[in-house]
Design an enzyme around this catalytic site. Structure first.
Site, PDB file in Angstrom:
ATOM      1  CG  ASP A   1      -1.756   1.117   1.458  1.00 34.08           C
ATOM      2  OD1 ASP A   1      -2.293   1.607   0.453  1.00 34.08           O
ATOM      3  OD2 ASP A   1      -1.945   1.552   2.620  1.00 34.08           O
TER       4      ASP A   1
ATOM      5  CD  GLU B   1      -3.459   8.010   0.265  1.00 35.50           C
ATOM      6  OE1 GLU B   1      -4.002   8.820   1.021  1.00 35.50           O
ATOM      7  OE2 GLU B   1      -4.009   7.563  -0.755  1.00 35.50           O
TER       8      GLU B   1
HETATM    9 MG   LIG Z   1      -3.153   2.998   3.567  1.00 38.60          MG
END
Ligand SMILES: [Mg+2]
Length: 203
Positions: free
Chosen positions: A7, A9
């Protein structure tokens, strides 16, 4: 052979919408899927707010370009890419992620994209595919790769569970409590240790 799917963020960079909210002073842009569970309703509201405040893609990119990756992220990404293939799998948009991906040395990014009009207003958003994170893992597995997946929140759970090894990185407490079976780490050093061990065992 392993591929690392991570991922973006909350793992390598700060939360983009929260920071756009802070820097533009538009409080309502802080809302996330935890406040409005329907992603489509949430995104349409965000785009409406940008429109109301006359913020174009260029303006938002300007805000994002002042963001920095999380401390230690650049070094960690460099290390991962010297040891294995890294694919960043994100629910953000190509046009938003770009200034941050540049700072991370542009690892491969799979995410969504925006539609803009001739004046640069964001008029719509386009999901790359439904359940995109899980499907990336499944696709890699169909190519005979094994996957180590890293994520921090609800939208990563399918990816983490589908992967051979799923790791939660700095997740909020509610995500930890609801997913006690998943491994949790809180530093890049700890993450590096786990990944190095998995890569070593394979050789
Ligand atoms: Mg995230």
């Amino acid at each position: 052979m392993y591929v690392i799917c991570s991922d973006l963020e909350g793992v390598f960079v700060p939360e983009i919408w929260i920071n756009v909210s802070k820097q533009t002073g538009i409080e309502e842009l802080k809302l996330t899927t935890r406040d409005i569970s329907d992603y489509d309703v949430l995104m349409k509201r965000r785009l409406e707010l940008l429109h109301q405040h006359k913020l174009t893609l260029h303006d938002v990119q300007g805000v994002i370009s002042r963001l920095k990756p999380l401390p230690g992220a650049i070094e960690f990404v460099d290390w991962v890419r010297s040891s294995a293939q890294l694919i960043v799998v994100s629910d953000t948009f190509r046009e938003f992620a770009d200034p941050l991906m540049k700072q991370l040395g542009r690892p491969t990014l799979l995410c969504h994209h925006l539609t803009t009009d001739a004046q640069g207003n964001i008029t719509n958003y386009n999901l790359r595919q439904k359940d995109g994170k899980r499907k990336v893992v499944e696709s890699l597995q169909s190519l005979n790769y094994k996957v180590i997946a890293i994520g921090d929140s609800y939208n990563d759970l399918m990816m983490l569970r589908k992967a051979e090894h799923g790791i939660l990185f700095n997740p909020p407490q509610n995500v930890i409590d609801e997913n006690k079976d998943l491994r949790v780490v809180n530093s890049y050093d700890a993450l590096r240790e786990i990944i190095a061990k998995l890569l070593d065992e394979e050789q």
